[in-house]
Design a protein around this motif. Structure first.
Motif, short mmCIF file in Angstrom:
data_model
loop_
_atom_site.label_atom_id
_atom_site.label_comp_id
_atom_site.label_asym_id
_atom_site.label_seq_id
_atom_site.Cartn_x
_atom_site.Cartn_y
_atom_site.Cartn_z
N GLU A 73 0.83 -1.21 0.00
CA GLU A 73 0.00 0.00 0.00
C GLU A 73 0.86 1.26 0.00
O GLU A 73 0.48 2.29 -0.59
CB GLU A 73 -0.96 -0.04 1.20
CG GLU A 73 -2.07 -1.07 1.00
CD GLU A 73 -2.88 -1.36 2.25
OE1 GLU A 73 -2.78 -0.60 3.23
OE2 GLU A 73 -3.62 -2.36 2.25
N THR A 74 2.03 1.16 0.64
CA THR A 74 2.95 2.31 0.63
C THR A 74 3.47 2.55 -0.79
O THR A 74 3.55 3.70 -1.25
CB THR A 74 4.12 2.06 1.60
OG1 THR A 74 3.60 1.87 2.92
CG2 THR A 74 5.09 3.23 1.61
N VAL A 75 3.81 1.48 -1.47
CA VAL A 75 4.28 1.60 -2.85
C VAL A 75 3.19 2.21 -3.74
O VAL A 75 3.46 3.14 -4.52
CB VAL A 75 4.69 0.21 -3.40
CG1 VAL A 75 4.94 0.28 -4.91
CG2 VAL A 75 5.93 -0.30 -2.68
N ILE A 76 1.96 1.74 -3.58
CA ILE A 76 0.85 2.26 -4.39
C ILE A 76 0.64 3.75 -4.11
O ILE A 76 0.46 4.55 -5.03
CB ILE A 76 -0.44 1.46 -4.12
CG1 ILE A 76 -0.27 0.02 -4.66
CG2 ILE A 76 -1.65 2.13 -4.77
CD1 ILE A 76 -1.35 -0.94 -4.22
N ALA A 77 0.70 4.11 -2.83
CA ALA A 77 0.52 5.53 -2.47
C ALA A 77 1.63 6.38 -3.07
O ALA A 77 1.39 7.50 -3.53
CB ALA A 77 0.48 5.68 -0.95
N ALA A 78 2.85 5.83 -3.07
CA ALA A 78 3.98 6.59 -3.62
C ALA A 78 3.81 6.81 -5.12
O ALA A 78 4.19 7.86 -5.66
CB ALA A 78 5.29 5.85 -3.35
N LEU A 79 3.22 5.82 -5.78
CA LEU A 79 3.10 5.90 -7.24
C LEU A 79 1.83 6.61 -7.71
O LEU A 79 1.82 7.19 -8.80
CB LEU A 79 3.17 4.49 -7.84
CG LEU A 79 4.48 3.72 -7.60
CD1 LEU A 79 4.42 2.35 -8.23
CD2 LEU A 79 5.67 4.51 -8.12
N THR A 80 0.79 6.54 -6.90
CA THR A 80 -0.49 7.08 -7.39
C THR A 80 -1.18 8.03 -6.42
O THR A 80 -2.19 8.63 -6.79
CB THR A 80 -1.48 5.93 -7.70
OG1 THR A 80 -1.82 5.27 -6.47
CG2 THR A 80 -0.89 4.91 -8.65
N GLY A 81 -0.69 8.13 -5.20
CA GLY A 81 -1.42 8.89 -4.18
C GLY A 81 -0.81 10.25 -3.90
O GLY A 81 0.19 10.65 -4.50
N SER A 83 0.79 13.10 -1.11
CA SER A 83 1.80 13.04 -0.06
C SER A 83 1.18 12.59 1.26
O SER A 83 1.79 11.81 2.01
CB SER A 83 2.47 14.40 0.12
OG SER A 83 3.25 14.70 -1.00
N SER A 84 -0.02 13.07 1.56
CA SER A 84 -0.65 12.70 2.82
C SER A 84 -1.02 11.21 2.82
O SER A 84 -0.94 10.54 3.86
CB SER A 84 -1.86 13.56 3.12
OG SER A 84 -2.85 13.39 2.13
N ALA A 85 -1.42 10.70 1.66
CA ALA A 85 -1.69 9.25 1.57
C ALA A 85 -0.42 8.46 1.83
O ALA A 85 -0.43 7.44 2.53
CB ALA A 85 -2.28 8.91 0.21
N LEU A 86 0.69 8.94 1.27
CA LEU A 86 1.97 8.25 1.48
C LEU A 86 2.38 8.30 2.95
O LEU A 86 2.86 7.29 3.50
CB LEU A 86 3.05 8.90 0.59
CG LEU A 86 4.46 8.32 0.72
CD1 LEU A 86 4.47 6.82 0.45
CD2 LEU A 86 5.41 9.04 -0.23
N VAL A 87 2.16 9.44 3.59
CA VAL A 87 2.47 9.55 5.02
C VAL A 87 1.67 8.53 5.82
O VAL A 87 2.18 7.83 6.69
CB VAL A 87 2.20 10.98 5.53
CG1 VAL A 87 2.20 11.04 7.06
CG2 VAL A 87 3.24 11.95 4.97
N GLY A 88 0.38 8.42 5.50
CA GLY A 88 -0.48 7.48 6.22
C GLY A 88 -0.05 6.04 6.03
O GLY A 88 0.02 5.26 7.00
N GLU A 89 0.25 5.68 4.79
CA GLU A 89 0.66 4.29 4.52
C GLU A 89 2.03 3.99 5.12
O GLU A 89 2.27 2.88 5.63
CB GLU A 89 0.65 4.01 3.01
CG GLU A 89 -0.71 4.12 2.36
CD GLU A 89 -1.76 3.15 2.92
OE1 GLU A 89 -1.40 2.21 3.65
OE2 GLU A 89 -2.95 3.35 2.63
#
Ligand SMILES: N=c1c2ncn([C@@H]3O[C@H](COP(=O)(O)OP(=O)(O)OP(=O)(O)O)[C@@H](O)[C@H]3O)c2ncn1[C@@H]1O[C@H](COP(=O)(O)O)[C@@H](O)[C@H]1O
Length: 133
Positions: A73-81, A83-89
């Protein structure tokens, strides 16, 4: 203070002094140390009231699976989300990693010590120095 790489190559210069004291990343080790203590305490709580206890009761396979899921999920957030989504994951990933370390009886200090041991050693140089098969 600028530190040269341990191999003298200068490939990995670190500038600790340039990081402002209020930078959130400076407090991360303390935050994770507190989280480690909380997890150790909550492992003993009721699974009805504690996620840590509930996950722990499911065993190391489930905990490891959660680490894998959160990493994905962190990888997905990094690629498609965002910054706040990446922080959460990333927070979910670190939390579940801490639960896994607790389950395996590995102190977080051991992980920090390993990172300290690697400090200033270029990943390129380290990989090149590995014994060849
Ligand atoms: N940092 C966290 C933290 N981050 C994420 N989570 C939980 O991790 C879970 C992950 O959600 P998912 O949807 O992926 O998991 P799930 O649906 O429950 O699990 P699956 O069965 O679907 O795999 C959620 O319940 C989140 O609330 C956390 N739960 C607890 N903490 C820390 O741990 C402390 C102790 O928590 P408890 O043990 O619940 O008291 C808390 O005070 C916090 O400091």
């Amino acid at each position: 203070m600028i530190e040269a790489a341990a191999d003298g190559s200068g490939a990995q210069a670190l500038d600790h002094a340039a990081r402002p004291p209020h930078c959130p990343s400076m407090s991360s080790p303390d935050t994770l140390a507190r989280l480690e203590a909380t997890i150790a305490e909550r492992r003993l709580a009721s699974p009805d009231t504690s996620y840590v206890a509930k996950l722990t009761a499911k065993g190391v396979e489930k905990i490891a699976q959660k680490v894998g899921e959160e990493a994905t999920e962190t990888v997905i957030a990094a690629l498609t989300g965002s910054s706040s989504a990446l922080v959460g994951e990333a927070a979910d990933l670190l939390f579940h990693m801490m639960v896994l370390l607790g389950e395996k009886g590995v102190p977080f200090a051991d992980v920090l010590a390993e990172l300290d041991r690697r400090e200033g050693v270029s990943g390129i140089a380290e990989k090149a120095a590995r014994p060849k098969d």
